[in-house]
Design an enzyme around this catalytic site. Structure first.
Site, PDB file in Angstrom:
ATOM      1  N   LYS A 164       0.841  -1.192   0.000  1.00 61.08           N
ATOM      2  CA  LYS A 164       0.000   0.000   0.000  1.00 61.08           C
ATOM      3  C   LYS A 164       0.882   1.249   0.000  1.00 61.08           C
ATOM      4  O   LYS A 164       1.921   1.280   0.692  1.00 61.08           O
ATOM      5  CB  LYS A 164      -0.911  -0.010   1.230  1.00 61.08           C
ATOM      6  CG  LYS A 164      -1.972   1.093   1.232  1.00 61.08           C
ATOM      7  CD  LYS A 164      -2.880   0.971   2.466  1.00 61.08           C
ATOM      8  CE  LYS A 164      -3.982   2.022   2.466  1.00 61.08           C
ATOM      9  NZ  LYS A 164      -4.866   1.920   3.645  1.00 61.08           N
ATOM     10  N   SER A 218      -9.842   1.940   2.490  1.00 55.46           N
ATOM     11  CA  SER A 218      -8.924   2.673   1.653  1.00 55.46           C
ATOM     12  C   SER A 218      -7.880   1.808   0.952  1.00 55.46           C
ATOM     13  O   SER A 218      -7.364   2.209  -0.090  1.00 55.46           O
ATOM     14  CB  SER A 218      -8.198   3.717   2.502  1.00 55.46           C
ATOM     15  OG  SER A 218      -7.366   3.089   3.459  1.00 55.46           O
ATOM     16  N   SER A 249     -10.141  -0.322   6.762  1.00 54.99           N
ATOM     17  CA  SER A 249      -9.488  -0.157   5.459  1.00 54.99           C
ATOM     18  C   SER A 249      -8.804  -1.400   4.906  1.00 54.99           C
ATOM     19  O   SER A 249      -8.385  -1.406   3.748  1.00 54.99           O
ATOM     20  CB  SER A 249      -8.467   0.986   5.522  1.00 54.99           C
ATOM     21  OG  SER A 249      -9.127   2.219   5.411  1.00 54.99           O
TER      22      SER A 249
END
Lengths: 98, 486, 485
Positions: B78, B153, B177
């Site tokens: 990420k 996210s 997330s």
């Protein structure tokens, strides 16, 4: 009922150092009112005798020894610098102009 | 041999048997990425050459017998995890060219384990969102339906694993997330106990809630990656000083007699009927394995989201204050003085959702409102934590839906912040209480969209949580992978 | 009305850097004077993703400081974030302590104009330093741009907040000097105002004598020496009095002291009420101290100036004046104690330190800790004097040489041929020579003007280039002259 007005949004944006356009101020005021409306449900909760939780875990006294470790190379210090001069980070005048 | 269909542990097995090299695995994934990226948009930065070099290094480690459990297995990261001299952007304009001069602790572990990094994945700007629609690089697509969001996210990481662009990925979970995108893309995602995985090098959203965790195709792979990530780090003061646990070890144990709690509040209102039926099936499956199903109550759950959005935004308003255009990142040309420069740098650099949360958080902390909002939220947090403490006196794990509905369409919620916030309604409690939680696939809806089932466990009981998930996974069977015609 | 008719009320906020090797939350060195931005790392540079880890030594020093200031040590304390934007503050928040500081209460005692004063301490808390801005112009207001150096950023600080107990600018200065002395004695800060490791902001207000309600206060910043603290406050007190006399209101504001022009000026800033939005620092966990830990530090706390002062009087028999002067500076006291380990006559040592020693220290502007004369060597010099090897006059020459070169006195005496002449025949020879070359004074002496003897002894000393033993010179001269009678 309005929970937050445009003036407050302006003051808070100023604290947060965020420039907002007029349109953004309007939008922000509207959406923050909706969110704060939702937040009002907390007001119904009796928390008088409740201690706040800052950390979900219980740790204390996490410390390190006073031992020098390597600092960054000058190259890496300024790797991302938007404006550098003579080994310093250069910033515009600090005292605001009127 | 179709390498990209295989799980990480299957690949690891093939590496050990020398039936395949890490380079071949990385090449297979790079090929897949090239094929599907135009559709899925999981990655924001690819590190192909480095990945191949790392693969060669991994092959040497395997040859030299210095390999460990995930050596040679590629991974996607990420883009809020700092990678030395590799762009780390949080998908925000304000640091779109940021080159960290250091590695996050989890990245160091991944490098030391000889895992080639394929690239950095897409996310909502500063992890603020549930759909990746706030990314400056454009949203990632849900591989099951390209018109739908992959969740957020950590949507890029989830989409990458679901689209078979990577066998494993790292995400971060502040209010759901990892779990929400895992649920929406039909994969496994874990939010560990707060303090189990070091946060050093994770660009903070909300420090007291953030945790890094794994995405994988199945429970075993996720357990293997969590084993690698977990452990004390002297650079993170909130890192728990614990002995290392091998989370693979406990998988496959009999769950007969396991007390599984079903919190009524999570099945109440607004939940999609197909989500409900799939999750109920999962509960039934556990019962068939001999688990004891106990209905329980987490009475303060309804306040969790309200408390969460105050705690998270208050901390975020402070964490994101450092982006001022002085030491790194974007700097505005409006620079007649420093204050003007700060205001315009931040105005130009942050997207609307980030600005909204900064203002909400600043307001919640500001003089006159602190007690009513921030302090109130911290006290509510205590009540939520106590709910779990009480529940876990009666049960070993809790089972709930991960999200109230399957993947939604682009544009469906991003105009209405509150509607988007409600996507996190089932996930934020775990962050507020600091306990571990994970999502795994429960099945598919009639439209062919994945549904996620969430398991909560008491702090540091990841082993029990994973074993429950493992049993469930066996019962449900694979939901397969998205067709994603290429 | 004249200033004397007002009661001046002053409170000081003092920041002292702790003498740790590394910063409060990272392992960067705290050493002073390095190349700009050479002592920074991702943590103190506030790079995204970094986290603080507390330096245990800083906690120890803060507790020691609290103990030295008679504070109560909090067994539970925590850190909070103080949020504000400034180019020298990389995270845009300062990690500080808000509602649970590490030390609460306390007092500082000193004597001013013969009167004992007790100044209350409100709290002592631990926090991190900001970086340093170098301005392009003469002042921050004139500067088109500024340059940021983050070497200082993250150095541990203690902030010591006093009660508004100070009643004159002079008291404020003496309080600050006493505070510096205490912190240096406690071994927690070097308190160098010129290097900025000790800084002070002052709050001042005036009220008519006899009144109980404080007037509106102003805050003064940018005072860079003890003297400027007093000067700035004197100026500000006068300014307040003049405004009040004219019936004008004092505006509550922050003012900056301009050393060159000797005035305070309102700091130009747009109307923005400070709202620091303090909240608990989530990246750090609480500090929980045990009584055992605190008591252990208490038991091992170095002797404080007041205790030392009394001990010098009782143990060494020093006069109050000497004891006060020597204990007023920790380095001086340390030096004194080192010397008397090797030489027992404390008064002789004190006299020398207050005299020749300080004269050269001041003249050459050196720090006492950097003086080359080893305490043991000074003791040896006194011994040479006692044995008559050198005279007190020669001792001054020897000492100056020791001060400049760091050599031991015996070596200097030998190298420079400064050994006192105690050989009777040699002194007799010089005496004869003096009598021969000074017939007039000799005649005067013989006629009964015995005062002339001093002059003649002086001539003997001169001729011996100071090396003749003065007692012998005196005695031999007298004997020779008496023989002429």
């Amino acid at each position: 009922m309005s929970l937050i007005d445009k003036k407050t949004v302006e003051r808070v944006a100023d604290l947060a150092r965020l420039h907002l356009t007029e349109e953004e101020k309007e939008d922000m005021t509207k959406s923050l009112n909706e969110i704060l409306e939702f937040e009002q449900k907390l007001a119904n909760l009796d928390t008088d005798d409740v201690e706040p939780t800052i950390h979900a875990i219980e740790l204390k006294n996490v410390m390190r020894k006073d031992k020098v470790e390597e600092s960054l190379s000058i190259r890496d210090v300024f790797l991302n610098a938007p404006d550098e001069a003579e080994g310093f980070f250069k910033v515009p005048r600090i005292v605001e102009l009127d | 041999m179709e390498l990209i269909n295989k799980s990480a542990l299957e690949l690891r097995d093939l590496l050990d048997k020398r039936e395949v090299s890490s380079r071949e695995i990385v090449e297979a994934y790079l090929e897949r990425i090239e094929a599907v990226e135009p559709k899925v948009n999981s990655f924001v930065t690819l590190t192909k050459e480095q990945a191949l070099k790392d693969a060669d290094k991994a092959d040497k480690m395997i040859k030299d017998k210095t390999a460990t459990s995930l050596t040679g297995i590629p991974i996607a990261i990420k883009d809020n995890l700092c990678t030395y001299h590799v762009k780390t952007t949080c998908c925000s304009k304000i640091i779109k060219d940021f080159l960290p001069p250091y590695d996050a602790t989890v990245i160091t572990k991944i490098k030391e384990a000889g895992m080639p990094i394929l690239g950095k994945t897409n996310m909502d700007e500063f992890a603020m969102g549930s759909s990746t629609e706030t990314s400056i690089f454009g949203p990632s697509k849900n591989p099951w339906d390209l018109e739908r969001v992959p969740g957020g996210s950590s949507g890029g990481s989830a989409a990458a694993v679901a689209a078979m662009e990577a066998p494993l990925a790292l995400g971060s979970d502040t209010g759901g997330s990892i779990r929400q995108p895992a649920a929406l893309t039909g994969i496994v995602g874990i939010k560990p106990t707060y303090g189990l995985v070091s946060r050093y090098g994770l660009i903070a959203f909300a420090s007291s809630l953030d945790q890094i965790g794994p995405f994988a195709k199945n429970v075993s792979d996720a357990a293997a990656l969590l084993t690698l990530l977990a452990g004390h780090d002297r650079r993170d003061s909130t890192s728990l000083p614990l002995e290392k646990v091998d989370y693979l070890q406990n998988l496959g144990q009999d769950i007969k007699g396991l007390r599984v709690g079903v919190p009524v509040e999570f099945f109440a209102e607004g939940i999609d009927p197909e989500v409900e039926s799939n999750v109920k099936n999962s509960i039934k499956a556990l019962e068939e394995f001999g688990a004891e199903i106990i209905e329980i109550s987490l009475p303060h759950s309804e306040y969790a989201l309200a408390a969460y959005y105050l705690v998270a935004t208050a901390e975020a308003s402070s964490n994101l204050a450092r982006f001022d255009g002085v030491r790194y990142g974007h700097r505005s040309k409006e620079d007649r003085d420093s204050v003007t420069m700060f205001k315009h740098t931040r105005a130009e650099g942050f997207g609307p959702e980030v600005k909204r949360r900064i203002i909400l958080g600043t307001y919640a902390l500001s003089s006159g409102f602190y007690d009513a909002y921030y302090l109130k939220a911290l006290k509510t947090r205590t009540l939520i934590k106590q709910d779990f403490d009480e529940a876990f006196k009666k049960v070993d794990v809790l089972i709930t839906p991960t999200t109230p509905s399957p993947a939604f369409k682009f544009g469906e919620k991003n105009k209405d912040p509150l509607a988007m916030y409600l996507s996190d309604i089932f996930t934020t409690t775990a962050n507020l209480a600091g306990i571990p939680a994970m999502s795994l696939p429960a099945g598919l809806t009639s439209e062919g969209l994945p549904v996620g089932v969430q398991i909560f466990a008491p702090a540091l009981k990841e082993d029990i949580m994973l074993n429950t998930a493992y049993a469930l996974e066996k019962a449900i069977g694979s939901i397969g992978f998205p067709a994603l015609e290429v | 009305m004249p200033l004397e008719d007002y009661t001046i009320v002053i409170g000081l906020e003092v920041h002292a850097e702790l003498m740790t090797e590394t910063k409060l939350f990272c392992g960067c060195s705290t050493s002073f004077g390095s190349e700009a931005n050479s002592q920074v790392c991702p943590v103190c540079l506030g790079l995204p993703g970094t986290l603080p880890v507390l330096n245990e030594k800083a906690v120890e020093y803060a507790v020691k400081a609290g103990l030295a200031l008679n504070s109560d040590i909090s067994l539970l304390s925590k850190f909070d974030r103080k949020n504000y934007f400034y180019p020298d503050l990389p995270k845009a928040y300062q990690v500080s302590q808000y509602d649970l500081p590490i030390c609460l209460g306390g007092h500082v005692d000193f004597i001013v104009n013969g009167e004992k004063k007790v100044i209350g301490i409100t709290r002592v808390h631990l926090e991190e330093e900001a970086g340093k801005s170098v301005h392009s112009g003469a002042t921050i207001t004139d500067s088109e741009f500024s340059l940021e150096d983050y070497n200082r950023c993250g150095i541990p600080l203690i902030e010591i907040v006093s009660e508004p107990d100070l009643r004159s600018p002079e008291e404020a200065r003496i309080y600050l000097e006493t505070l510096r002395n205490i912190l240096r004695y406690a071994g927690v800060s070097d308190c160098k105002m010129e290097e900025g490791s000790l800084r002070c902001d002052a709050n001042i207000s005036l009220m008519p004598k006899g009144a109980t309600k404080f007037g509106t206060r102003t805050e003064i910043k940018n005072m860079n020496s003890f003297r400027s603290v007093q000067r700035a406050l004197e100026y500000e007190a006068k300014r307040h009095a003049e405004l009040l006399d004219r019936g004008e209101k004092i505006i509550q504001e922050t003012r900056t002291w301009d050393e060159a022009s000797g005035v305070t000026e309102a700091m130009r800033s747009k109307e923005e009420a400070h709202d620091y939005r303090y909240f608990p620092e989530p990246d750090l966990v609480p500090i929980v101290l045990t009584n055992e830990f605190v008591n252990d530090l208490k038991d091992n706390l170095p002797e404080m100036p007041v205790a030392k002062y009394h001990r010098y009087i009782t143990e060494y028999g020093l006069p109050e004046y000497d004891a006060d002067l020597i204990t007023a500076n920790k380095d001086m006291a340390d030096y004194f104690e080192e010397v008397i380990k090797h030489y027992k006559d404390a008064k002789v040592v004190a006299n020398w330190l207050m005299g020749e020693f300080m004269r050269l220290v001041n003249e050459q502007e050196v720090d006492i800790t950097e003086v080359k004369v080893k305490p043991k060597h000074l003791a040896e010099m006194f011994a040479l004097q006692d044995k008559g090897v050198i005279s007190s006059k020669i001792a001054k020459t020897v000492f100056e040489e020791m001060f400049n070169t760091g050599k031991d006195p015996a070596t200097i005496v030998k190298e420079k041929g400064l050994v006192q002449i105690t050989d009777a025949s040699e002194i007799e020879k010089i005496v004869e020579e003096v009598i021969k070359t000074n017939p007039d004074p000799v005649a005067e002496y013989l006629s009964g003007k015995e005062k002339v003897l001093g002059f003649l002894v002086g001539q003997v000393m001169k001729l011996s280039r100071g090396k003749a033993n003065p007692q012998m010179a005196n005695e031999f001269l007298k004997k020779a002259l008496d023989q002429l009678k």
